[in-house]
Design an enzyme around this catalytic site. Sequence first.
Site, short mmCIF file in Angstrom:
data_model
loop_
_atom_site.label_atom_id
_atom_site.label_comp_id
_atom_site.label_asym_id
_atom_site.label_seq_id
_atom_site.Cartn_x
_atom_site.Cartn_y
_atom_site.Cartn_z
N SER A 91 0.82 -1.41 0.19
CA SER A 91 -0.08 0.11 -0.08
C SER A 91 1.02 1.33 0.13
O SER A 91 1.77 1.53 -0.84
CB SER A 91 -0.87 -0.12 1.05
OG SER A 91 -1.85 0.75 1.27
N ASP A 212 -8.55 -6.59 -4.54
CA ASP A 212 -8.53 -5.29 -3.91
C ASP A 212 -9.35 -4.29 -4.19
O ASP A 212 -9.64 -3.88 -5.55
CB ASP A 212 -6.98 -4.77 -4.12
CG ASP A 212 -6.83 -3.52 -3.09
OD1 ASP A 212 -7.49 -2.91 -2.86
OD2 ASP A 212 -5.56 -3.40 -2.76
N HIS A 240 -6.94 -6.31 -0.19
CA HIS A 240 -6.01 -5.47 -0.05
C HIS A 240 -4.81 -5.77 0.85
O HIS A 240 -3.76 -5.58 0.70
CB HIS A 240 -6.59 -4.08 0.32
CG HIS A 240 -5.42 -2.93 0.47
ND1 HIS A 240 -4.92 -2.24 -0.72
CD2 HIS A 240 -4.65 -2.17 1.45
CE1 HIS A 240 -4.07 -1.40 -0.25
NE2 HIS A 240 -4.04 -1.40 0.91
#
Length: 262
Positions: A91, A212, A240
Amino acid sequence: MPSSSAPAAATAASKRIILVHGTGHGGWCWYKVATLLRAAGHRVEAPDLAASGADARPLRDAPTFEDYSRPLLDALRALPPGERAVLVGHSFGGMSVALAAEELPEKVAAAVFVTAFMPDCAGPRTRTIEELPLLDWMDSVTDDGHAPPSVFLGPEFLRRLLYQLSPEEDYTLSQSLARVSSYYVADQKQHPPFSADRYGAVSKVYVVAKQDLAMIEEYQRQMIASIPVAEVREMEDADHMAMLSKPEELAGHLADIANTYV
């Protein structure tokens, strides 16, 4: 496309792997993957970036993105001469990995982006953040008056968009450990684009999480198309939080990548 479902055998030469968390999280989110990689014989670190995880500093004590990323930079600088590490960013952790590759490319064997922001060398460092096609942040809270501007990812946002395929106990863990963080957009804009001869020259691998809902697959592919990558891997059923929803599969990919690029 290469893939693997289990970590490499423990007889493989030990590799140095540094796992970098994303916004609001800490090294704790890597606990499953770190355990699997260590069991396979690799040397694994999952540092808490500044004002994250168990790092006791408040966010105001990490006013710049370099301050925030310094635990990663320090870990690289502490490597013995000639040793390199595989950096794995998840991320927003992809931005810290990019910074580390820009500042210390000789210490980075490969930069791995797990459904992560992966900047290019053509535009502003923050372009990948600002172009993220996520319109509904739900119950997340931002404070532009904070120094640095802060964000707290809300519990419903986490449950529905980040952890929707992850075990309930891991979502519960996140509710105990999530912290206020920042994307450091204004600070990062003060710096030129990442350079082609430093960050751009480091081998890059992107791991696509196809389920995701926050950083959707189409956007992951858009980033992949913006800068040369050595390899793209796919995780069909990962959300995610790929390290929590599919830890064995992700650990297998990372062990294989480490054995390939170190």
